[in-house]
Every structure is written in C-alpha cells, then in structure tokens.
Write an enzyme that holds these catalytic residues in place. Structure first.
Site, PDB file in Angstrom:
ATOM      1  N   ASP A   1     -42.670  -1.618  12.743  1.00  0.00           N
ATOM      2  CA  ASP A   1     -42.804  -0.172  12.507  1.00  0.00           C
ATOM      3  C   ASP A   1     -43.083   0.119  11.037  1.00  0.00           C
ATOM      4  O   ASP A   1     -43.951   0.933  10.697  1.00  0.00           O
ATOM      5  CB  ASP A   1     -41.532   0.562  12.938  1.00  0.00           C
ATOM      6  CG  ASP A   1     -41.499   0.874  14.426  1.00  0.00           C
ATOM      7  OD1 ASP A   1     -42.530   0.724  15.098  1.00  0.00           O
ATOM      8  OD2 ASP A   1     -40.426   1.259  14.927  1.00  0.00           O
TER       9      ASP A   1
ATOM     10  N   GLU B   1     -48.783  -3.556  15.753  1.00  0.00           N
ATOM     11  CA  GLU B   1     -49.028  -4.803  16.493  1.00  0.00           C
ATOM     12  C   GLU B   1     -49.502  -5.910  15.556  1.00  0.00           C
ATOM     13  O   GLU B   1     -49.110  -7.071  15.707  1.00  0.00           O
ATOM     14  CB  GLU B   1     -50.030  -4.566  17.621  1.00  0.00           C
ATOM     15  CG  GLU B   1     -49.589  -3.529  18.653  1.00  0.00           C
ATOM     16  CD  GLU B   1     -48.228  -3.806  19.274  1.00  0.00           C
ATOM     17  OE1 GLU B   1     -47.759  -4.955  19.232  1.00  0.00           O
ATOM     18  OE2 GLU B   1     -47.614  -2.862  19.798  1.00  0.00           O
TER      19      GLU B   1
END
Length: 627
Positions: A539, A476
């Site tokens: 990711d 995030e």
C-alpha cells in the site's frame, strides 16, 4: 463534521458511509463489492439471454450455460431423492477400520468428494519456478483460524455449538444414523488439529513456509499410512522431494491420523461430504448448508436463488465466464490507457530505486532487473486453460455433475505435476474485482472488472485514476518487493539476490511498518501489524509511486488524488466479519488503509495544510519510507 486533516477516510466518504447499506446477503459493502453487485446483475442477465440462444460456436461457454440452467432448475432440484449423496456418504460409512481407510486412500483422494485429514497440492516449486512441486499440509480447521480456539475468544463456544447443531441437522436430512454424535466427534477431531495448524501470521509469511524434505525421508517419518504408494498413485512417479508447508502437522502426523482416532476421523469425513452436498440440492438444504457461514459473519439472508445459480456456475466455469465478460465489457481504449499507466508506474519505480538512499547500488540494480522483467496482464487472457474442454454436463443431476467435475479437476491438479509451469495462466477470472502479483511468475494481473470507476474510468481525471487504479497497479508492483516477494528473483525463484547488509536494512524497515500499524484500535479490535505487513508495504509503495506519476501529468490535482485513494477503500461491514478479518486477513482494515499511508507523504501535509494539532499529523521523523 469531520475534516480531512483529522480523518481522510471519514471525510471523503461521509455521504457514502451515511447512505450505503450492507446487502442482506453479504457481510459488507465496499467499493469493490459495489462493482461485484453490478457485475452479478449484468452476468445473470447475460447468461439468461444466452440460455435462450445457446452459443453453439463456443463449446466451453455452451457447457457453462448448460450447467447454469441446471443449477437454476429448481423444480428438478426439489425432486432430488438424495440417493447420489447417500452413495457418497456410503463410501465413508463402509470404511469399518483404519485399515480400510489406508487401503482406499488414493481412491478417496482422487474421487475428491471425500476430504481426508491432510492435503497434497501441486504448486510451482518456489526454488524452481518452471517446474511443479508436491506440497503437503494439514486439512484446515472448522473455525476461521487458530486464534478462534483460544478459550478467551468470545465466539469459540457459540460458533462450535452452532456448527455442531447445524451439521447434525444436515446429516439427519440424509438419514445418517447418530447424526449428533458424528457432528460432535467431528469437532473433537478438529480440536486435535489446532496445535499443529499454522497460525494466520505463519501463513502470511509464505516464503518462509518452504520446507523441502527428501521423499524417502518424508515417507519414512510417517508410519501410519503408506505415503510412498499414495504419492505414486497421485502423480504417477516418485518426486525427489515433498514441500512441507505445516511443519508441526507433519511432525505430529502419526499422533493425529491413527487407529486410535479413527472414529473421530471417520465422523469428520462424513460431515465434509454432507456439508458440501447441500449447495447442489433442494432450497431447504441450500439454506441449511449456508447457515453456519452466515452466522459466522452475521449475514442476514441467504443468497437469492438467482445469485446462487450464478455462484455455482462461476465455481466451475470461472475463466469461461471471465473471458466472456472481458470480451463484452472491456474496451481497447481502456486497455491501452491502463497499459500506459503500468509503463508509467514501472518507470517511476525504476527512478525511485535508482535514487533510493538505503540500498547499495548493486542490490538496486538487481531490483531494477526484476522490475523490468515483470510481465503485466490486463483485461482478460488470450486463451482458456485446457481443463474447460473436459467439463461436460450430463443427463444426471446437478450434484452428480458436480461430483464428476470435481473428479476431473482433482485429476488435473495431480496431472500437472509432470508438466512445465505455464506462466501465462491467469489465477483470477476477468470478471473478478481484484488484482494480484504472482511471485513465481513475476507477473502482475489486472482483470477487466477492476478497471471501472472508482478505480478507473476514461471519464475520470488523471489524478483520480492514479489515486485509484494507479495506486492499485503500483501496489501490485510493490508486492515484488514486500517481505515475501522480495525473496524471489526475476525468474520467480526463491533466491537470495540481496546483499546481506541491504536485506538487514529492509528487515528493519519491515519492523517499522509492523510497529506503525500494530495495536491500532478499530471498531472490531486491534490491528495485528505482523499479519498485515506485506500488504502495508505494498500500500505504501503503491500510493507513493502513483503520487509521483500523478505529479508528472499536466492536469495534476492532489486533492483529487488523495480523495480518490480514500474512496477506493470505503467499506462498511458487520462487526463479526471485521473481527474475522482482523484475525486472518493479510490486509489492514479499510479505514487504516485509507488513512495511514498518506501520513507518510509530505505532499499530503502540503495539499491539506495538515498541522501538528491535527489527528492525521505524523512527525517527520516517524514518516516511513521504503519504496
């Protein structure tokens, strides 16, 4: 038997993949879904118990329980005479002409049960994030995205045929005349919209969708409807600008929404009213109304009545239920530990930015400023949005309550336009198994529900927690520096804060990430590198930062770290659902999320002794590093 060196995902998850069963009422099962199932069971039990002993000291929760009870009163639901639905349908049926539509437009929108063939939204202004802007876009399509309308798409005909037949049956239950023709005309109008609709790739690059047009110019370009008057009716003022999110729809508006197409538009509106109503009526109509969605994703059964009851209540009282969930199930020890991990991730990112070998010092320092300004929200919010005080159940039917609630929520949407943005508002309830980064507020949010094993547990080792929730936290944070988030400054404004040469270098790395995934075959088809680039950047940044933090712990175990990473992405799904995700989901397929990011990390090769002859091997010069 698979080996980690050839397939990390399949090896780590071998037993789970063999034994896990996709629930009959879902299109998939995953680590996320397993927690969802657990939460559903707990919340259904909790709300049922609260129904026996109403929480009179919590007015918002009390109203949620009242609605929950009404949603589960099947005896009354089976007695419904559909008169309230027929009254809603009559509001469209009585529009005899396009002129009638024009004259009743604001009422139709504010009433909110009737979809109109365009959308106005109120969102934080991308270039002025403390104020709201009025956005304009198309109404959406019947099929999942534009790619499904390609004549070569294997499911186009069967899906549209099923939708048409299913919709005609629903209309007939409400005694609508010419039900088949209305359903067919709705599909005809939908097909007219396709060339003007954004593709999934276009929606994914949301920072590029910001196209402000001065309000005078906006309303003068559209001649078929009086948008000047409509906008004033909606937000009670005349904004300086309108943000257009779908350019082609705006440019072609008059050729789509006009007198000539009125019969098709009216049919489309009728089907929207009818299909929406099915969720709040009899069991037979509930099953019928959900049939298309199940066919689309190859789901075998409808949700049980008990789960449906919870679903409906969550759809209107999500934050209320989330706050209850967070206060009951999320402990202070876990919150403190996750806060510590967030601080560790931010510290790692600071160091990585300082040591970055492709950014200038000037841009790196501004990136660190943005990083330091990120606000983390963990567990559950301190307060509920004010709107929940307005949702009061009545003596009317479940459907009538839903109609009233929708009116209140729609009014609140447009009411916000004249207010400042509250950047402390959560956009996800605490019982949702997910997390997010919000570029307009520069916040990262971790609801209580995701802070469970396998993502996080006080009983897991530090390496396991870093391979799970640590990587999610850093993921995030990474969104602040993906191809979209990187275009927003520390205040949440769309603003160029990079040096040109640095952003050009970043764009080259984006291209490398696209190429890394593009065209990789999965069991449901090839991956679209452009669609999934933002999540893949996140990711890669997530696992890299989490790995760095895990190595600083005394009990570091990198086998456990990488295994936990693979475990959180475990998933089984129907082929049809996977195909839909490939066409529209900005996340890579689960197996690729598990397998590809580790191959860019030297520690993965060292930990598992991966050789050139192994399938997980990637040559050093092809290992991608961004953050």
């Amino acid at each position: 038997m698979t080996r980690v060196q050839d397939d990390l995902f399949a090896t780590v998850n071998a037993d789970w993949l063999k034994e896990a069963q996709i629930p009959a009422d879902k299109p998939r099962i995953s680590a996320f879904d397993e927690l969802v199932l657990k939460n559903e069971k707990n919340l259904a039990h909790d709300l049922t118990e609260l129904s026996k002993n109403l929480p009179t000291d919590n007015p918002e929760l009390l109203e949620a329980i009242k609605f929950y009870n009404k949603a589960g009163d099947w005896e009354k639901r089976e007695q419904a005479d559909f008169s309230a639905v027929k009254a809603e349908l009559a509001k469209v049926e009585t529009l005899q002409s396009f002129k009638d539509f024009q004259e009743n437009l604001s009422q139709l929108i504010l009433h909110s049960q009737t979809s109109v063939p365009f959308s106005f939204s109120v969102e934080p202004d991308m270039k002025d994030a403390i104020h709201y802007s009025l956005g304009f876009s198309g109404p959406g399509l019947l099929l999942p995205d534009t790619s499904y309308y390609d004549e070569k798409h294997p499911r186009k005909k069967e899906l549209l045929d099923f939708w048409t037949k299913n919709t005609a049956e629903i209309l007939a239950r409400f005694e609508v005349e010419n039900a088949e023709e209305i359903a067919q005309n709705s599909v005809k109008f939908d097909e007219l919209l396709v060339p003007s609709a954004n593709t999934s790739e276009e929606w994914a690059k949301y920072a590029e969708l910001y196209h402000p047009i001065a309000t005078d110019s906006f309303v003068s370009e559209i001649t078929n409807l009086n948008f000047k008057s409509l906008i004033n009716d909606l937000v009670k003022t005349e904004p300086d600008k309108i943000i257009v999110y779908e350019d082609r729809f705006y440019e072609n508006f008059d050729s789509l929404v006009n007198e000539e197409n009125w019969s098709l538009i009216k049919a489309w509106m009728l089907t929207k009213v009818a299909r929406r109503a099915t969720s709040f009526l009899t069991e037979d109509l509930r099953i019928l109304g959900g049939a298309y969605g199940r066919f689309l994703s190859n789901v075998q059964e409808a949700r049980s009545q008990e789960k449906h009851q919870l679903d409906l209540t969550e759809s209107y009282f999500s934050q209320v239920i989330g706050l209850f969930y967070g206060q009951k199930y999320f402990g202070e020890a876990a919150k403190a530990d996750v806060k510590r991990m967030v601080a560790a991730m931010i510290k790692v990112y600071q160091e990585r930015l300082r040591k970055n070998d492709w950014l200038s010092q000037e841009t790196a320092e501004k990136a660190i400023e943005k990083l330091d300004a990120i606000t983390p929200f963990i567990g559950f919010p301190d307060k509920l949005p004010e709107i929940y005080r307005r949702l009061k159940t009545t003596s009317g039917s479940l459907y009538e309550d839903a109609v009233k609630f929708d009116e209140i929520l729609t009014a609140r949407t447009f009411e916000k336009f004249s207010e400042d943005v509250d950047k402390t508002t959560w956009h996800m309830p605490a019982h949702m198994v997910n997390a997010y980064y919000s570029p307009d507020s520069n916040t990262i949010v971790f609801p209580a529900a995701i802070l469970q094993a396998p993502f996080y547990s006080l009983d897991q080792s530090s390496s396991q927690n870093y391979g799970g929730i640590g990587a999610v936290i850093a993921h995030e944070i990474s969104h602040a520096f993906d191809n979209n988030g990187a275009q927003f400054d520390k205040e949440g404004n769309l603003n160029k804060w990079w040096l040109d040469k640095d952003y050009e270098a970043f764009e080259e790395k984006q291209k490398e990430m696209i190429e890394l995934f593009d065209g990789i075959e999965t069991e449901a088809g090839p991956a679209n590198g452009k669609l999934i680039v933002s999540e893949n950047i996140a990711d890669q940044g997530g696992i890299t930062a989490a790995l760095t933090a895990a190595k600083e712990e005394d009990d570091v175990d990198l086998k456990a770290f990488f295994s936990q990473w693979a475990k959180i992405w475990r998933m089984k799904a129907s082929t049809e659902f996977q195909q839909m995700l490939l066409s529209m989901d900005v996340h890579a397929p689960a197996k690729l999320r598990a397998n590809i990011p580790p191959t860019n990390l030297e520690e993965f090769y060292e930990t598992f002794d991966v050789k050139e002859t192994d399938q997980m091997y990637r040559a050093p010069e092809k290992r991608l590093k961004i953050w």
